[in-house]
Design a protein around this motif. Structure first.
Motif, PDB file in Angstrom:
ATOM      1  N   VAL A 107       0.849  -1.191   0.000  1.00  0.00           N
ATOM      2  CA  VAL A 107       0.000   0.000   0.000  1.00  0.00           C
ATOM      3  C   VAL A 107       0.881   1.237   0.000  1.00  0.00           C
ATOM      4  CG1 VAL A 107      -1.862  -1.165   1.197  1.00  0.00           C
ATOM      5  CG2 VAL A 107      -0.073  -0.050   2.527  1.00  0.00           C
ATOM      6  N   GLN A 108       0.274   2.367  -0.289  1.00  0.00           N
ATOM      7  CA  GLN A 108       1.051   3.598  -0.454  1.00  0.00           C
ATOM      8  C   GLN A 108       1.592   4.110   0.879  1.00  0.00           C
ATOM      9  OE1 GLN A 108      -0.869   6.539  -2.769  1.00  0.00           O
ATOM     10  NE2 GLN A 108       0.588   8.141  -2.291  1.00  0.00           N
ATOM     11  N   ARG A 109       2.881   4.444   0.867  1.00  0.00           N
ATOM     12  CA  ARG A 109       3.550   5.079   2.000  1.00  0.00           C
ATOM     13  C   ARG A 109       4.578   6.055   1.426  1.00  0.00           C
ATOM     14  NH1 ARG A 109       0.047   2.742   4.154  1.00  0.00           N
ATOM     15  NH2 ARG A 109       0.062   1.464   6.048  1.00  0.00           N
ATOM     16  N   THR A 110       4.973   7.040   2.215  1.00  0.00           N
ATOM     17  CA  THR A 110       5.974   7.993   1.766  1.00  0.00           C
ATOM     18  C   THR A 110       7.365   7.401   1.939  1.00  0.00           C
ATOM     19  OG1 THR A 110       4.567   9.846   2.367  1.00  0.00           O
ATOM     20  CG2 THR A 110       6.925  10.302   2.097  1.00  0.00           C
ATOM     21  N   VAL A 111       8.162   7.391   0.859  1.00  0.00           N
ATOM     22  CA  VAL A 111       9.522   6.864   0.911  1.00  0.00           C
ATOM     23  C   VAL A 111      10.481   7.949   0.441  1.00  0.00           C
ATOM     24  CG1 VAL A 111      11.111   5.074   0.119  1.00  0.00           C
ATOM     25  CG2 VAL A 111       8.697   4.534   0.431  1.00  0.00           C
ATOM     26  N   ARG A 112      11.428   8.317   1.281  1.00  0.00           N
ATOM     27  CA  ARG A 112      12.458   9.287   0.929  1.00  0.00           C
ATOM     28  C   ARG A 112      13.624   8.574   0.254  1.00  0.00           C
ATOM     29  NH1 ARG A 112       9.678  13.989   1.483  1.00  0.00           N
ATOM     30  NH2 ARG A 112       8.576  14.035   3.487  1.00  0.00           N
ATOM     31  N   PRO A 113      14.490   9.318  -0.470  1.00  0.00           N
ATOM     32  CA  PRO A 113      15.649   8.682  -1.111  1.00  0.00           C
ATOM     33  C   PRO A 113      16.518   7.874  -0.158  1.00  0.00           C
ATOM     34  CG  PRO A 113      15.342  10.866  -2.013  1.00  0.00           C
ATOM     35  CD  PRO A 113      14.348  10.725  -0.898  1.00  0.00           C
ATOM     36  N   LEU A 114      16.755   8.386   1.056  1.00  0.00           N
ATOM     37  CA  LEU A 114      17.571   7.644   2.013  1.00  0.00           C
ATOM     38  C   LEU A 114      16.882   6.339   2.407  1.00  0.00           C
ATOM     39  CD1 LEU A 114      20.113   7.521   3.729  1.00  0.00           C
ATOM     40  CD2 LEU A 114      18.883   8.770   5.538  1.00  0.00           C
ATOM     41  N   GLY A 115      15.572   6.415   2.615  1.00  0.00           N
ATOM     42  CA  GLY A 115      14.824   5.199   2.928  1.00  0.00           C
ATOM     43  C   GLY A 115      14.813   4.226   1.759  1.00  0.00           C
ATOM     44  N   ALA A 116      14.739   4.761   0.522  1.00  0.00           N
ATOM     45  CA  ALA A 116      14.768   3.910  -0.657  1.00  0.00           C
ATOM     46  C   ALA A 116      16.119   3.221  -0.804  1.00  0.00           C
ATOM     47  CB  ALA A 116      14.462   4.731  -1.910  1.00  0.00           C
ATOM     48  N   PHE A 117      17.200   3.956  -0.487  1.00  0.00           N
ATOM     49  CA  PHE A 117      18.538   3.359  -0.520  1.00  0.00           C
ATOM     50  C   PHE A 117      18.620   2.186   0.452  1.00  0.00           C
ATOM     51  CE2 PHE A 117      22.761   2.958   1.332  1.00  0.00           C
ATOM     52  CZ  PHE A 117      23.561   2.818   0.207  1.00  0.00           C
ATOM     53  N   ALA A 118      18.148   2.398   1.679  1.00  0.00           N
ATOM     54  CA  ALA A 118      18.166   1.331   2.680  1.00  0.00           C
ATOM     55  C   ALA A 118      17.277   0.167   2.250  1.00  0.00           C
ATOM     56  CB  ALA A 118      17.708   1.878   4.034  1.00  0.00           C
ATOM     57  N   LEU A 119      16.133   0.495   1.635  1.00  0.00           N
ATOM     58  CA  LEU A 119      15.221  -0.540   1.166  1.00  0.00           C
ATOM     59  C   LEU A 119      15.870  -1.385   0.076  1.00  0.00           C
ATOM     60  CD1 LEU A 119      12.315  -1.685   1.282  1.00  0.00           C
ATOM     61  CD2 LEU A 119      11.688  -0.026  -0.481  1.00  0.00           C
ATOM     62  N   GLY A 120      16.558  -0.717  -0.874  1.00  0.00           N
ATOM     63  CA  GLY A 120      17.249  -1.454  -1.928  1.00  0.00           C
ATOM     64  C   GLY A 120      18.362  -2.320  -1.377  1.00  0.00           C
ATOM     65  N   LEU A 121      19.148  -1.771  -0.458  1.00  0.00           N
ATOM     66  CA  LEU A 121      20.256  -2.524   0.129  1.00  0.00           C
ATOM     67  C   LEU A 121      19.745  -3.769   0.853  1.00  0.00           C
ATOM     68  CD1 LEU A 121      23.331  -1.017   1.905  1.00  0.00           C
ATOM     69  CD2 LEU A 121      22.191  -2.996   2.878  1.00  0.00           C
ATOM     70  N   LEU A 122      18.732  -3.589   1.705  1.00  0.00           N
ATOM     71  CA  LEU A 122      18.206  -4.715   2.475  1.00  0.00           C
ATOM     72  C   LEU A 122      17.510  -5.736   1.580  1.00  0.00           C
ATOM     73  CD1 LEU A 122      16.786  -2.847   5.613  1.00  0.00           C
ATOM     74  CD2 LEU A 122      18.800  -4.331   5.499  1.00  0.00           C
ATOM     75  N   THR A 123      16.768  -5.237   0.581  1.00  0.00           N
ATOM     76  CA  THR A 123      16.034  -6.138  -0.307  1.00  0.00           C
ATOM     77  C   THR A 123      16.975  -7.092  -1.018  1.00  0.00           C
ATOM     78  OG1 THR A 123      14.241  -4.554  -0.660  1.00  0.00           O
ATOM     79  CG2 THR A 123      14.544  -6.258  -2.330  1.00  0.00           C
ATOM     80  N   TRP A 124      18.035  -6.544  -1.634  1.00  0.00           N
ATOM     81  CA  TRP A 124      18.947  -7.408  -2.389  1.00  0.00           C
ATOM     82  C   TRP A 124      19.833  -8.244  -1.472  1.00  0.00           C
ATOM     83  CZ3 TRP A 124      17.558  -3.551  -6.103  1.00  0.00           C
ATOM     84  CH2 TRP A 124      17.238  -4.077  -7.360  1.00  0.00           C
ATOM     85  N   ALA A 125      20.196  -7.696  -0.324  1.00  0.00           N
ATOM     86  CA  ALA A 125      21.009  -8.476   0.610  1.00  0.00           C
ATOM     87  C   ALA A 125      20.226  -9.679   1.120  1.00  0.00           C
ATOM     88  CB  ALA A 125      21.462  -7.595   1.776  1.00  0.00           C
ATOM     89  N   ILE A 126      18.982  -9.457   1.545  1.00  0.00           N
ATOM     90  CA  ILE A 126      18.156 -10.557   2.064  1.00  0.00           C
ATOM     91  C   ILE A 126      17.866 -11.569   0.973  1.00  0.00           C
ATOM     92  CG2 ILE A 126      15.878 -11.129   2.969  1.00  0.00           C
ATOM     93  CD1 ILE A 126      15.939  -8.418   4.428  1.00  0.00           C
ATOM     94  N   GLN A 127      17.504 -11.055  -0.224  1.00  0.00           N
ATOM     95  CA  GLN A 127      17.177 -11.976  -1.311  1.00  0.00           C
ATOM     96  C   GLN A 127      18.381 -12.810  -1.705  1.00  0.00           C
ATOM     97  OE1 GLN A 127      18.017 -12.140  -4.723  1.00  0.00           O
ATOM     98  NE2 GLN A 127      16.440 -13.605  -5.321  1.00  0.00           N
TER      99      GLN A 127
END
Length: 218
Positions: A107-127
């Protein structure tokens, strides 16, 4: 060259990153404007590349060292038992993923660039750390030199990023209505894609289990 040819199919399977595709849609629906989305999406991709780089470095410096020490310390039968146990765990996780695939986008939430960076890092690391194809690629590169590992790792990362970066670019270039239709189709295909990945993991786990049992029995 042999290592590159061997990791291409592994990277192709690893590129079906359901977590990352979910994260892309999460970033897109949270962006208030196209410019904000471009900044946030760029931060997400950079974070993803960093996540892959960190997990590759961790695998080569820590995991391979542990594997080599285990091979030296344990007899082949004990190693086969460990492989069998890992195969059983992977099989169980794959079956669970097949039975209960994700059925909706975030669902929609506000994501800042710093949060997106952390999201990308964690997503690919976990996957990556939970991906059988990723570990297969590490095994392929285990005996290569540092330069070859770096080159092959770059090829692996580029292939693994293709679906996600393609979706990011499409959402950047398409009008909002078209982008929403694209995400609607992605949401429809999400359970099927997740189950395909689960089936591939189940096949790999069964093959590994059979080989381990054969090693134990032989």
């Amino acid at each position: 060259m042999n290592s590159i040819l061997a990791i291409v199919p592994l990277a192709a399977v690893d590129s079906i990153n359901v977590l990352a595709l979910l994260a892309v849609s999460y970033v897109w629906v949270s962006a208030p404007s196209r410019g904000a989305y471009v900044r946030t999406a760029g931060a997400f991709v950079v974070g993803g590349v960093c996540g892959l780089a960190i997990t590759l470095a961790f695998s080569f410096t820590v995991i391979l060292g542990l594997v080599h020490r285990a091979i030296d310390a344990f007899p082949p039968t004990a190693i086969a038992v460990i492989v069998l146990l890992i195969a059983v765990v992977v099989l169980g996780m794959a079956i669970q993923g097949f039975r209960r695939p994700p059925t909706s986008l975030p669902v929609q939430r506000t994501v800042r660039p710093l949060g997106a960076f952390a999201l990308g890092l964690l997503t690919w690391a976990i996957q990556s750390l939970t991906s059988a194809p990723f570990y297969g690629a590490i095994a392929v590169m285990a005996d290569d030199g540092t330069v070859v590992r770096v080159v092959v790792s770059i090829v692996f990362v580029l292939i693994a990023l293709v679906p996600v970066t393609s979706l990011l670019l499409a959402l950047t270039l398409f009008p909002q209505e078209t982008g929403q239709r694209l995400l609607d189709r992605l949401e429809t295909a999400l359970p099927i894609a997740s189950r395909v990945v689960s089936v591939i993991l189940m096949i790999g786990a069964v093959v590994a289990g059979v080989l381990a049992i054969d090693a134990i029995a032989g």
